[in-house]
Design a protein around this motif. Structure first.
Motif, PDB file in Angstrom:
ATOM      1  N   SER A 300      60.484  63.520  11.761  1.00 37.19           N
ATOM      2  CA  SER A 300      59.700  63.947  12.809  1.00 37.19           C
ATOM      3  C   SER A 300      58.735  62.898  13.071  1.00 37.19           C
ATOM      4  O   SER A 300      58.458  62.741  14.128  1.00 37.19           O
ATOM      5  CB  SER A 300      59.224  65.363  12.461  1.00 37.19           C
ATOM      6  OG  SER A 300      58.094  65.052  11.490  1.00 37.19           O
ATOM      7  N   LYS A 301      58.346  62.578  12.029  1.00 37.53           N
ATOM      8  CA  LYS A 301      57.011  61.377  12.419  1.00 37.53           C
ATOM      9  C   LYS A 301      57.749  60.050  13.177  1.00 37.53           C
ATOM     10  O   LYS A 301      57.364  59.377  13.966  1.00 37.53           O
ATOM     11  CB  LYS A 301      56.539  60.605  11.209  1.00 37.53           C
ATOM     12  CG  LYS A 301      55.228  59.773  11.183  1.00 37.53           C
ATOM     13  CD  LYS A 301      54.799  59.335   9.760  1.00 37.53           C
ATOM     14  CE  LYS A 301      53.650  58.058  10.195  1.00 37.53           C
ATOM     15  NZ  LYS A 301      53.100  58.072   8.881  1.00 37.53           N
ATOM     16  N   ALA A 302      58.747  59.513  12.619  1.00 39.14           N
ATOM     17  CA  ALA A 302      59.727  58.524  13.018  1.00 39.14           C
ATOM     18  C   ALA A 302      60.073  58.795  14.505  1.00 39.14           C
ATOM     19  O   ALA A 302      60.087  57.601  15.336  1.00 39.14           O
ATOM     20  CB  ALA A 302      60.949  58.177  12.154  1.00 39.14           C
ATOM     21  N   LEU A 303      60.363  59.867  14.774  1.00 39.87           N
ATOM     22  CA  LEU A 303      60.854  60.219  16.098  1.00 39.87           C
ATOM     23  C   LEU A 303      59.920  60.662  17.310  1.00 39.87           C
ATOM     24  O   LEU A 303      59.915  60.921  18.324  1.00 39.87           O
ATOM     25  CB  LEU A 303      61.853  61.503  16.254  1.00 39.87           C
ATOM     26  CG  LEU A 303      63.219  61.240  15.375  1.00 39.87           C
ATOM     27  CD1 LEU A 303      64.121  62.500  15.496  1.00 39.87           C
ATOM     28  CD2 LEU A 303      64.060  60.232  15.890  1.00 39.87           C
ATOM     29  N   VAL A 304      58.568  60.660  16.485  1.00 33.95           N
ATOM     30  CA  VAL A 304      57.388  60.899  17.553  1.00 33.95           C
ATOM     31  C   VAL A 304      57.471  62.176  18.083  1.00 33.95           C
ATOM     32  O   VAL A 304      57.456  62.574  19.184  1.00 33.95           O
ATOM     33  CB  VAL A 304      57.190  59.962  18.316  1.00 33.95           C
ATOM     34  CG1 VAL A 304      55.839  59.898  19.024  1.00 33.95           C
ATOM     35  CG2 VAL A 304      57.372  58.484  17.958  1.00 33.95           C
ATOM     36  N   CYS A 305      57.607  63.289  17.246  1.00 33.26           N
ATOM     37  CA  CYS A 305      57.933  64.608  17.706  1.00 33.26           C
ATOM     38  C   CYS A 305      56.416  65.323  17.677  1.00 33.26           C
ATOM     39  O   CYS A 305      55.660  65.248  16.799  1.00 33.26           O
ATOM     40  CB  CYS A 305      58.827  65.509  16.493  1.00 33.26           C
ATOM     41  SG  CYS A 305      60.451  64.673  16.457  1.00 33.26           S
ATOM     42  N   LYS A 306      56.457  66.353  18.430  1.00 33.19           N
ATOM     43  CA  LYS A 306      55.238  66.962  18.613  1.00 33.19           C
ATOM     44  C   LYS A 306      54.797  68.161  17.772  1.00 33.19           C
ATOM     45  O   LYS A 306      55.748  68.723  17.194  1.00 33.19           O
ATOM     46  CB  LYS A 306      55.288  67.848  20.083  1.00 33.19           C
ATOM     47  CG  LYS A 306      55.063  66.797  21.363  1.00 33.19           C
ATOM     48  CD  LYS A 306      55.006  67.446  22.703  1.00 33.19           C
ATOM     49  CE  LYS A 306      55.072  66.557  23.657  1.00 33.19           C
ATOM     50  NZ  LYS A 306      55.023  67.229  25.001  1.00 33.19           N
TER      51      LYS A 306
END
Length: 306
Positions: A300-306
Motif C-alpha cells: 500500500s505504501k509502494a502504490l501510494v494508497c489512501k
C-alpha cells in the motif's frame, strides 16, 4: 539408626527414579503412537498448527530459510516423510522432488483442491511467451480458506475425538482470513500507482485479487537470471511512473533488484511470498496473518494508497 535412615532414603530415591523412568517411557511411547503430520510449506503449516492447537505437533518439511523451489530432502528426511501418517504438500510444481515419491500412508496434493491461475512471462532470450501454473496459490486468501476446510476434515479423521475443537479452531481461522481479505480490499482500493516491481513474480494471486499489477525481472523461479533488456525496461518504468520502492524476496538474491534501484534512485524492501519463513521470523513466532499484514503495509505504501 543412621544405617536405617540411609536405607530408607536410598529406597525413596530408587522409587522416585523409577517413577521418572516410567514417566519418560510413557512419554516416548505416546510420542511414538502419535500420528506424524507433515506439511510442505509455511502457509499450510500455519493452518495445521492453528487447527490442531495442543492436540498434536505438525512439522514443516522445508527447513527454515530454504527456498521451496530448490529444496531437496535428505535421505533421513525422506524416511521421515515416508513414514508420516499424513503428508500435505503444496503441489502445482512447487516441489519437484515429489514426482515419483512413494508415500506409505495418506498424502494430499493441495493444489488439486484450490483455484490455480496461469502466469505468462516473456523471456527475452527467445521472444516467446511461456505460460506456467503459478504455484503460489496460498497468497489468494480464498484458497487459504479452501485449504483450511480440507485440512480440518483430514484432522478429524486422524483424531475423531477432537472434532468439535478442530471445527471451532477452523471457524476462528477462517474468520481471521475473511477479515484479512476485507482489509486488503479496503486498503488497496484507492491507490495513486497501479504496479509493484519485484525480482520474481510470486504475487500474481495477490495482484489479481486486489486490482494491481506486478512487473518482475524474472518469472516464477527466484533463481532465474534476468536479461539486460528486462532490467532496462524496469528502470524506464520506475523513472516514468515515479516509483518509490521496488521489492525483492527474502529467499532470492537481491543483486539485480538493487542494481535497478541504484540506477533509478529508489529504495528497496522485501516482500514475503510465504512459501517458507526465515529463522528470525520463526523466533518472532510470526504467523501467516502477521506476514500478510506486513506485506499489505509495504504494498500500500509502494502504490501510494489512501
Amino acid at each position: 539408626m543412621n544405617f536405617k535412615n540411609t536405607i530408607f532414603i536410598a529406597v525413596i530415591i530408587l522409587f522416585l527414579f523409577q517413577l521418572v523412568v516410567m514417566k519418560q517411557d510413557a512419554q516416548i511411547k505416546e510420542a511414538a503412537d502419535r500420528p506424524t503430520i507433515a506439511l510442505s510449506t509455511f502457509s499450510l503449516y500455519d493452518i495445521a498448527k492453528n487447527i490442531l492447537g495442543d492436540t498434536a505437533e505438525p512439522f514443516m518439511i522445508l527447513p527454515l530459510g530454504v527456498d521451496a523451489h530448490s529444496y531437496e530432502p535428505s535421505p533421513k528426511e525422506v524416511i521421515k516423510l515416508y513414514k508420516s501418517d499424513l503428508v500435505v504438500y503444496s503441489g502445482a510444481g512447487l516441489e519437484p522432488w515429489i514426482d515419483g515419491f512413494d508415500f506409505k500412508n495418506r498424502a494430499i496434493d493441495m493444489s488439486l483442491h484450490v483455484n490455480l491461475k496461469n502466469l505468462t512471462h516473456e523471456y527475452d532470450e527467445d521472444n516467446q511467451n511461456h505460460t506456467k501454473v503459478d504455484p503460489h496459490y496460498w497468497l489468494d486468501i480464498q484458497n487459504m480458506i479452501k485449504a483450511t476446510e480440507l485440512i480440518t476434515k483430514e484432522f478429524t479423521v486422524l483424531f475423531p475425538a477432537n472434532k468439535e475443537l478442530y471445527n471451532k479452531n477452523r471457524d476462528n481461522y477462517v474468520e481471521m482470513l475473511i477479515t484479512l481479505h476485507k482489509d486488503y480490499k479496503e486498503k488497496l482500493s484507492t491507490c495513486k500507482l497501479s504496479t509493484i516491481i519485484v525480482n520474481h513474480n510470486a504475487f500474481s494471486y495477490l495482484s489479481s485479487s486486489y486490482g494491481f499489477n506486478v512487473k518482475a525481472i524474472s518469472g516464477l523461479s527466484p533463481d532465474a537470471q534476468p536479461s539486460a533488456k528486462s532490467m532496462l525496461n524496469l528502470i524506464e518504468h520506475v523513472k516514468e511512473h515515479n516509483v518509490s520502492t521496488i521489492f525483492f524476496e527474502s529467499f532470492a538474491s537481491d543483486k539485480a533488484i538493487k542494481s535497478i534501484a541504484n540506477e533509478a534512485k529508489v529504495s528497496v524492501d522485501a516482500l514475503q511470498p510465504l512459501g517458507n519463513i526465515t529463522a528470525n521470523e520463526a523466533e518472532q513466532n510470526l504467523s501467516y496473518e502477521d506476514i500478510m499484514r506486513s506485506n499489505l503495509e509495504k504494498i500500500s505504501k509502494a502504490l501510494v494508497c489512501k
